[in-house]
Design a protein around this motif. Structure first.
Motif, PDB file in Angstrom:
ATOM      1  N   LEU A 167       1.237   1.157  -0.479  1.00 48.52           N
ATOM      2  CA  LEU A 167       2.273   2.181  -0.618  1.00 48.52           C
ATOM      3  C   LEU A 167       1.810   3.595  -0.261  1.00 48.52           C
ATOM      4  O   LEU A 167       2.597   4.357   0.305  1.00 48.52           O
ATOM      5  CB  LEU A 167       2.848   2.139  -2.041  1.00 48.52           C
ATOM      6  N   PRO A 168       0.572   4.018  -0.547  1.00 48.00           N
ATOM      7  CA  PRO A 168       0.156   5.360  -0.088  1.00 48.00           C
ATOM      8  C   PRO A 168       0.253   5.519   1.428  1.00 48.00           C
ATOM      9  O   PRO A 168       0.749   6.535   1.920  1.00 48.00           O
ATOM     10  CB  PRO A 168      -1.290   5.468  -0.589  1.00 48.00           C
ATOM     11  N   GLU A 169      -0.217   4.506   2.180  1.00 48.78           N
ATOM     12  CA  GLU A 169      -0.102   4.577   3.637  1.00 48.78           C
ATOM     13  C   GLU A 169       1.358   4.587   4.070  1.00 48.78           C
ATOM     14  O   GLU A 169       1.751   5.322   4.990  1.00 48.78           O
ATOM     15  CB  GLU A 169      -0.822   3.392   4.285  1.00 48.78           C
ATOM     16  N   LEU A 170       2.193   3.788   3.403  1.00 43.94           N
ATOM     17  CA  LEU A 170       3.606   3.754   3.756  1.00 43.94           C
ATOM     18  C   LEU A 170       4.270   5.098   3.481  1.00 43.94           C
ATOM     19  O   LEU A 170       5.158   5.531   4.231  1.00 43.94           O
ATOM     20  CB  LEU A 170       4.312   2.637   2.974  1.00 43.94           C
ATOM     21  N   ALA A 171       3.858   5.771   2.398  1.00 44.88           N
ATOM     22  CA  ALA A 171       4.424   7.085   2.090  1.00 44.88           C
ATOM     23  C   ALA A 171       4.079   8.093   3.183  1.00 44.88           C
ATOM     24  O   ALA A 171       4.932   8.888   3.609  1.00 44.88           O
ATOM     25  CB  ALA A 171       3.908   7.572   0.730  1.00 44.88           C
ATOM     26  N   VAL A 172       2.831   8.067   3.641  1.00 42.54           N
ATOM     27  CA  VAL A 172       2.414   8.975   4.723  1.00 42.54           C
ATOM     28  C   VAL A 172       3.212   8.686   5.991  1.00 42.54           C
ATOM     29  O   VAL A 172       3.701   9.602   6.667  1.00 42.54           O
ATOM     30  CB  VAL A 172       0.900   8.834   4.985  1.00 42.54           C
ATOM     31  N   ASN A 173       3.361   7.415   6.320  1.00 46.33           N
ATOM     32  CA  ASN A 173       4.073   7.055   7.540  1.00 46.33           C
ATOM     33  C   ASN A 173       5.554   7.405   7.463  1.00 46.33           C
ATOM     34  O   ASN A 173       6.152   7.834   8.457  1.00 46.33           O
ATOM     35  CB  ASN A 173       3.886   5.569   7.830  1.00 46.33           C
ATOM     36  N   ALA A 174       6.147   7.222   6.294  1.00 48.34           N
ATOM     37  CA  ALA A 174       7.552   7.592   6.129  1.00 48.34           C
ATOM     38  C   ALA A 174       7.737   9.095   6.314  1.00 48.34           C
ATOM     39  O   ALA A 174       8.690   9.550   6.970  1.00 48.34           O
ATOM     40  CB  ALA A 174       8.051   7.157   4.746  1.00 48.34           C
ATOM     41  N   ARG A 175       6.820   9.874   5.766  1.00 49.88           N
ATOM     42  CA  ARG A 175       6.898  11.328   5.932  1.00 49.88           C
ATOM     43  C   ARG A 175       6.740  11.725   7.397  1.00 49.88           C
ATOM     44  O   ARG A 175       7.455  12.611   7.894  1.00 49.88           O
ATOM     45  CB  ARG A 175       5.812  12.004   5.088  1.00 49.88           C
TER      46      ARG A 175
END
Length: 319
Positions: free
Chosen positions: A52-60
């Motif tokens: 989820l941390p990587e997904l949060a960065v990618n979503a941003r």
């Protein structure tokens, strides 16, 4: 500017790590509160939640119109998982591998990397191709869950123990809420700093995603992997590495492709994804042979990762 950007970047990584830990506990607690076995909750955490941390960065990055940064982080995180995280963990302690689900995740990762290379030969990831990647991820998750009872009892106990937490609904809702704020704030800081890095270093958003962002977001996983390795939880280490990598290549790229046709840089087909396949193939004899990753094998993985980083930097450094 680079010093200030580095400070914000490190603060962002800290928030992402805190948010990732909080949401893992919150999701595990809620899942068990509403009837999931600790072992099932642990499988879901291993294959999805730790990314989820990587997904949060990618979503941003996508919200800000920076798909190259998201692409770089997805593939760079996969390489960091396979080379940096796994290599350092094996150097800390040899990893014993007993879980049968590791084979399923290995095949899913190999097929996802090959599929993206084939899809990217025309330089684009189309919506139907993204849909196939997404369907492949869901199929992998379904197979892992369907075969969960075939795991040895010792493996089930280890995975279940990783998900044990308090099951109070108010507490876990609060954990998820705190995680949402921390992940959002961390992603904003990391993506903002990534833009400053690109300007200061003269790098493309793709390269910034491949190297500093991907390596930075992998560092908390490296620390957790070392801790797990020293406790003899080799299955957990490789499970997290393979599960997170499948999320990056199948789930993330699949969603990106479905949302909009996505340009894939030529280097993905010629360098980064072939490097992923090379790392995956190196793991095969470890999964089918003595069922362990030794310190010497960990050193090979780490050395190969350092060599890849050096090659990426050399390719953008003026002669």
């Amino acid at each position: 500017m680079i010093v200030i950007a580095t400070a914000w970047f490190l603060l962002g990584l800290l928030l992402l790590a805190l948010g990732g830990d909080s949401i893992v506990k919150g999701v595990a607690g809620l899942a068990q509160r509403f009837g999931a076995r600790p072992f099932t909750a642990g499988l879901l955490l291993m294959t999805v939640a730790t990314s989820l941390p990587e997904l949060a960065v990618n979503a941003r990055a996508l919200v800000l119109g920076q798909p190259e940064l998201a692409l770089g982080n997805a593939v760079g995180s996969t390489l960091a998982n396979l080379g940096l995280t796994l290599g350092v963990a094996a150097l800390a302690a040899p990893l014993l591998l007993r879980a049968r689900l590791l084979g399923t995740l290995w095949w899913a990762l190999l097929l996802a990397a090959v599929a993206v290379i084939l899809f990217g030969r025309d330089g684009r990831l189309q919506a139907w191709e993204g849909g196939l990647l997404l369907a492949g991820f869901l199929a992998c998750l379904a197979v892992v869950l369907a075969r969960r009872n075939r795991e040895p009892e010792a493996v089930q106990q280890t995975i279940a123990a990783s998900a044990l937490t308090r099951t109070s609904v108010p507490l876990n809702v609060l954990r998820v809420a705190i995680a949402g704020v921390a992940l959002y704030g961390g992603a904003r800081l990391v993506v903002g700093a990534a833009g400053d890095f690109a300007t200061a270093l003269g790098w493309t958003p793709l390269l910034v995603g491949l190297l500093p962002v991907a390596i930075g977001t992998a560092l908390p996983e490296v620390a957790a992997a070392v801790f797990a390795a020293r406790r003899g939880q080799g299955d957990m280490v490789l499970g997290h590495v393979l599960g997170s990598s499948v999320v990056n290549l199948a789930l993330l790229l699949g969603v990106l492709g479905v949302l909009q046709p996505l340009a894939l840089p030529a280097s993905f087909v010629r360098l980064e994804l072939p490097a992923v396949i090379a790392f995956v193939l190196v793991l095969y004899p470890m999964l089918r042979g003595d069922l362990r990753i030794s310190r010497s094998e960990g050193a090979v993985l780490l050395g190969a990762f350092v060599a890849w980083v050096g090659l990426e930097i050399a390719l953008v450094t003026p002669a």
